[in-house]
Design a protein around this motif. Structure first.
Motif, PDB file in Angstrom:
ATOM      1  N   ASN A 131       0.784  -1.314   0.261  1.00 12.99           N
ATOM      2  CA  ASN A 131       0.342  -0.015   0.016  1.00 12.99           C
ATOM      3  C   ASN A 131       0.509   1.213   0.038  1.00 12.99           C
ATOM      4  O   ASN A 131       0.310   2.302   0.084  1.00 12.99           O
ATOM      5  CB  ASN A 131      -0.882  -0.102   1.214  1.00 12.99           C
ATOM      6  N   GLY A 132       2.559   1.183  -0.228  1.00 12.74           N
ATOM      7  CA  GLY A 132       3.052   2.291  -0.219  1.00 12.74           C
ATOM      8  C   GLY A 132       3.429   3.105   1.244  1.00 12.74           C
ATOM      9  O   GLY A 132       3.212   4.365   1.032  1.00 12.74           O
ATOM     10  N   GLU A 133       2.830   2.650   2.366  1.00 17.11           N
ATOM     11  CA  GLU A 133       3.253   2.973   3.273  1.00 17.11           C
ATOM     12  C   GLU A 133       4.263   2.412   4.250  1.00 17.11           C
ATOM     13  O   GLU A 133       4.358   2.755   5.601  1.00 17.11           O
ATOM     14  CB  GLU A 133       1.501   2.164   4.310  1.00 17.11           C
ATOM     15  N   VAL A 134       5.822   2.154   4.151  1.00 18.62           N
ATOM     16  CA  VAL A 134       6.975   1.913   4.400  1.00 18.62           C
ATOM     17  C   VAL A 134       7.347   2.607   3.253  1.00 18.62           C
ATOM     18  O   VAL A 134       7.679   2.690   2.117  1.00 18.62           O
ATOM     19  CB  VAL A 134       6.911   0.246   4.475  1.00 18.62           C
ATOM     20  N   GLN A 135       8.241   3.017   4.503  1.00 18.29           N
ATOM     21  CA  GLN A 135       9.734   3.715   3.611  1.00 18.29           C
ATOM     22  C   GLN A 135      10.788   3.204   3.919  1.00 18.29           C
ATOM     23  O   GLN A 135      11.319   2.804   4.323  1.00 18.29           O
ATOM     24  CB  GLN A 135      10.432   4.686   4.983  1.00 18.29           C
ATOM     25  N   PHE A 136      10.956   3.151   2.186  1.00 18.56           N
ATOM     26  CA  PHE A 136      11.706   2.466   1.364  1.00 18.56           C
ATOM     27  C   PHE A 136      13.920   3.506   1.395  1.00 18.56           C
ATOM     28  O   PHE A 136      13.631   4.042   2.091  1.00 18.56           O
ATOM     29  CB  PHE A 136      11.973   1.790   0.526  1.00 18.56           C
ATOM     30  N   THR A 137      14.727   2.655   1.820  1.00 16.13           N
ATOM     31  CA  THR A 137      15.736   3.180   1.948  1.00 16.13           C
ATOM     32  C   THR A 137      17.303   2.809   0.642  1.00 16.13           C
ATOM     33  O   THR A 137      16.784   1.419   0.011  1.00 16.13           O
ATOM     34  CB  THR A 137      16.647   2.343   3.247  1.00 16.13           C
ATOM     35  N   LYS A 138      17.437   3.143   0.014  1.00 14.54           N
ATOM     36  CA  LYS A 138      18.250   2.987  -0.696  1.00 14.54           C
ATOM     37  C   LYS A 138      19.365   1.677  -0.943  1.00 14.54           C
ATOM     38  O   LYS A 138      20.115   1.926   0.608  1.00 14.54           O
ATOM     39  CB  LYS A 138      19.578   3.950  -1.268  1.00 14.54           C
ATOM     40  N   ILE A 139      19.628   1.092  -1.656  1.00 16.80           N
ATOM     41  CA  ILE A 139      20.796  -0.158  -0.785  1.00 16.80           C
ATOM     42  C   ILE A 139      22.505   0.468  -1.412  1.00 16.80           C
ATOM     43  O   ILE A 139      22.649   1.135  -2.126  1.00 16.80           O
ATOM     44  CB  ILE A 139      20.473  -1.218  -1.909  1.00 16.80           C
ATOM     45  N   ARG A 140      23.132  -0.215  -0.421  1.00 17.24           N
ATOM     46  CA  ARG A 140      24.476   0.683  -0.245  1.00 17.24           C
ATOM     47  C   ARG A 140      25.066  -0.325  -1.750  1.00 17.24           C
ATOM     48  O   ARG A 140      25.914   0.817  -2.462  1.00 17.24           O
ATOM     49  CB  ARG A 140      24.908  -0.506   0.547  1.00 17.24           C
TER      50      ARG A 140
END
Length: 576
Positions: free
Chosen positions: A561-570
């Motif tokens: 649902n797009g409710e989780v913040q994602f982080t760029k992979i290293r």
């Protein structure tokens, strides 16, 4: 040595005050002081004494009159805890066994009585002229106080044991919070005998015992670290004994003498300071086990709650509507399910899940109606009940109407039941080299499966990374259930690219480089990790919190649902 008039006057005042204080304490009805009836039993007297002693102890209570009250409490307990003195008091009005008019004679106590802190006694005593050397052997010039009764005094802090089954299959007690008074009640000294060993009921722990009996044995340990020079060791031991007695079977107790076991204390970082220290070897934060220090109030109620909160939690809490998926069974380990009316995992089930976590996969569910279609389908007609699945998926109703008389015997009895179910599983279990059904439903991520499961054409890949067999079994059991959901399930085939989510298991020991793409240290501190990875965008989100079926399902729904913040992979993950 010349002593001026002021010094003599001060000494005279102190001596007279002590004598008057003791005389006043003697003239008070001991039953009224402790607030008990004349027919009160020893347990009731002990409970009243401990409660009042804590309330009026000079280290805690600085109010006017508290010291006098404290003396009365000690005097009352010395009389009523000694059957002979109590009988004399009931007959003659004093503990000496006479009418109370004797003036004393050389060699007796001269009518002046107080209490010694020696082992098995309740206070201190002195004769006229001896108050300067109070403290017993060794010529100590300081008061010390023991709550008496010794390690054999059972449940003197009033732990209720009336409804044992409710307690063992009951709700979770919350951990005690630290407060400023925590250490103020810990100033009581060791026995006047100078003993430096712990009571026989508290096991002495050395390096060998710690490695063989404490580490990774699946049971919580309550551990005291001390040296003979620190204050209050006997008091700590009495509290620990009171706390551990009702939790026998789920909790073990030990003490480490940090002078004789100096290297062990240094290695563990548990050296006592001015006072002993209390630790739990717990599995709450880490499935591999770790030491956690208790820093709250040293009172039985709080320490007991802390211990219960840190009992093992190897059992996965599931919802009733997930029973059908769970009942498919299968796995390298047999699995067991507890059905009870309790809103949280019962204490006895948590203890068993720790002791047997390497031999079974544990689950539990809250149920209130045996007529529920899901419950009836399992074949359960009475609660609480235990249902099990063998490694081949074959279901068995192990036991219904489970009842126990106490925690220790309950763990032993249900442990025997689990042993029997394990023996049955060994007779029909598939070869150890075969993969479990749960793991078959969730493929292992490697060089052969990577493109189909987590390739760039896959929108979201849910990866369960594990470092131990226990973590693998837990993740497989959770993901195998969640992956069956029709809205999030993606069959692992190239023709199903329209589906949103795929699932995979990852052996971190074989794929550490892959994990380093997400975290600099590859999440080395975690035994199991759940990651939502978006290969196309090169982003990820890590699951946080207690890993249950419901929590993981909610996490994946939030991802979709797009409710989780994602982080760029290293870096781009590299798979072997």
């Amino acid at each position: 040595m010349k002593i001026n008039g002021g010094g003599l006057a001060l000494a005279a005042i102190i001596g007279l005050s002590l004598i008057l204080l003791t005389e006043a304490a003697k003239n008070v009805d001991p039953y009224k002081v402790l607030g008990v009836e004349r027919n009160a039993g020893q347990r009731e007297i002990q409970k009243a004494f401990h409660k009042l002693s804590l309330q009026y102890h000079p280290d805690k209570n600085k109010k006017k009159g508290a010291q006098e009250k404290f003396a009365e409490i000690n005097n009352a307990y010395e009389i009523l805890s000694d059957e002979e003195k109590r009988k004399n008091y009931d007959l003659y009005g004093n503990e000496m066994g006479n009418s109370g008019f004797d003036s004393g004679y050389p060699g007796d106590d001269g009518g002046y009585r107080h209490y010694t802190g020696g082992q098995g006694s309740s206070g201190f005593s002195f004769r006229p002229g001896e108050w300067q050397n109070m403290g017993g052997k060794g010529g100590s010039k300081s008061f010390s106080f023991s709550f008496g009764g010794g390690p054999s005094a059972q449940n003197s802090f009033g732990f209720g044991m009336d409804d044992l089954f409710s307690n063992f299959f009951g709700d979770k007690s919350r951990g005690a919070q630290a407060s400023s008074f925590g250490r103020s009640t810990r100033s009581q000294g060791r026995s006047q005998s100078g003993s430096t060993t712990s009571p026989k009921s508290i096991k002495d722990i050395n390096s060998q015992v710690y490695k063989k009996e404490v580490i990774d044995q699946g049971i919580t340990w309550l551990i005291l670290s001390y040296t003979p020079s620190v204050r209050g060791t006997e008091y700590y031991e009495s509290i620990i004994q009171e706390v551990s007695d009702p939790l026998q079977g789920a909790l073990k107790v030990g003490s480490i003498h940090c002078e004789t076991q100096r290297s062990l204390c240094m290695e563990l970082g548990i050296n006592p300071r001015k006072e002993p220290r209390v630790f739990l070897y717990t599995y709450k934060e880490n499935n591999e086990g770790s030491l956690v220090e208790y820093t709250g109030d040293l009172v039985p109620k709080n320490l007991k709650a802390f211990c219960q909160d840190h009992l093992p939690r190897f059992s996965t809490r599931i919802k009733l509507n997930n029973l059908k998926s769970l009942s498919n069974g299968g796995g390298k380990l047999p699995s067991v399910l507890l059905l009870s009316t309790k809103r949280d995992t019962p204490v006895i089930w948590r203890a068993l899940s720790g002791l047997y976590h390497k031999r079974f996969t544990f689950n539990d569910v809250e149920v209130h109606d045996v007529n529920d279609p899901m419950v009836k389908e399992l074949g359960v007609d009475q609660l609480p009940a235990m249902v099990g699945w063998l490694s081949n998926g074959e279901k068995h109703v192990i036991k219904t109407g489970v009842s126990v008389k106490d925690l220790k015997s309950g763990i032993q009895d249900l442990g025997n039941v689990l042993d029997g179910f394990e023996r049955k599983n060994k007779k029909i279990a598939p070869n150890q080299g075969k993969t479990s059904q749960a793991e078959n439903r969730v493929p292992l991520l490697d060089g052969l499966t990577y493109n189909d499961v987590c390739g760039e054409r896959i929108p979201v890949c849910i990866i369960g990374a594990y470092r131990s067999s226990t973590a693998r079994e837990k993740l497989a059991s959770i993901l195998s259930v969640v992956s069956q959901k029709s809205l999030s399930r993606r069959p692992n085939s190239a023709s199903s690219s329209q589906d949103a989510v795929s699932y995979a298991m990852l052996d971190v020991a074989a794929q550490q480089t892959f994990m380093n793409a997400f975290d600099r240290y590859g999440f080395k501190s975690a035994d199991r990790t759940l990651i939502a990875y978006k290969p196309r965008k090169g982003k990820f989100a890590k699951f946080e919190g207690e890993m249950t079926i419901e929590a993981v399902e909610a996490f994946i729904s939030s991802v979709l649902n797009g409710e989780v913040q994602f982080t760029k992979i290293r870096q781009k993950p590299a798979i072997k």
